[in-house]
Enzyme design. Structure first.
Site, PDB file in Angstrom:
ATOM      1  N   GLY A 161      78.368  89.737  21.055  1.00 37.92           N
ATOM      2  CA  GLY A 161      78.448  88.961  22.306  1.00 37.92           C
ATOM      3  C   GLY A 161      79.535  87.908  22.268  1.00 37.92           C
ATOM      4  O   GLY A 161      80.274  87.701  23.239  1.00 37.92           O
ATOM      5  N   CYS A 162      79.667  87.244  21.126  1.00 38.51           N
ATOM      6  CA  CYS A 162      80.666  86.183  20.987  1.00 38.51           C
ATOM      7  C   CYS A 162      82.084  86.754  20.995  1.00 38.51           C
ATOM      8  O   CYS A 162      83.006  86.157  21.546  1.00 38.51           O
ATOM      9  CB  CYS A 162      80.409  85.373  19.720  1.00 38.51           C
ATOM     10  SG  CYS A 162      78.788  84.563  19.764  1.00 38.51           S
TER      11      CYS A 162
END
Length: 154
Positions: free
Chosen positions: A44-45
């Site tokens: 996600g990051c």
């Protein structure tokens, strides 16, 4: 503590990738997109960072500065930046002091275990150092475009 739209953004100085540092008050005169994320090089990051990377020319077009903040070390940030060609500053909030001040160091829960961690959040600060918008519990898809539209509206 937490930040709210319409209030002055708390100043900070943090170490950054490349052995530098960033001080919020030194960026007055241009909008700042301060995005908090949990961990370098996680799915996600990485998607979020690459979204900001891909849209950076648009942010630069409205004279905005993008800064990513996590608890990761400067060395971790250097690797993350190199791996994904990230052209913006990554700041290391090792002790989570800035995250706490901004209200994004929160209790999380995974598999029934509670722990403190970085909430995925973005704070838009105007050229005068005033918080204009806060996004909490950010969902990555579409977020960068939403932030860009808000910056354009300043």
């Amino acid at each position: 503590m937490s930040v709210e739209a319409g209030t002055p953004a708390p100043d900070f100085t943090m170490p950054t990738d490349g052995g530098g540092s960033v001080t919020l008050s030194a960026l007055r005169g241009k909008p700042v997109v301060l995005y908090f994320y949990p961990k370098d090089d996680t799915s996600g990051c990485t998607a979020q960072a690459c979204g900001f990377r891909d849209q950076l020319p648009d942010f630069q077009g409205v004279d905005a500065t993008v800064i990513g903040v996590s608890k990761d070390s400067v060395a971790s940030h250097d690797k993350f930046k190199a791996k994904y060609s990230l052209p913006f500053t990554l700041a290391s909030d090792k002790e989570a002091g800035v995250a706490e001040t901004y209200g994004v160091w929160v209790e999380k829960s995974m598999y029934g275990r509670k722990y403190m961690g970085m909430e995925r959040a973005t704070v838009l600060i105007d050229k005068d150092g005033v918080v204009r918008k806060v996004w909490r519990k950010v969902k990555v898809p579409g977020h960068v475009k939403e932030v860009l539209e808000a910056v354009k509206g300043l």
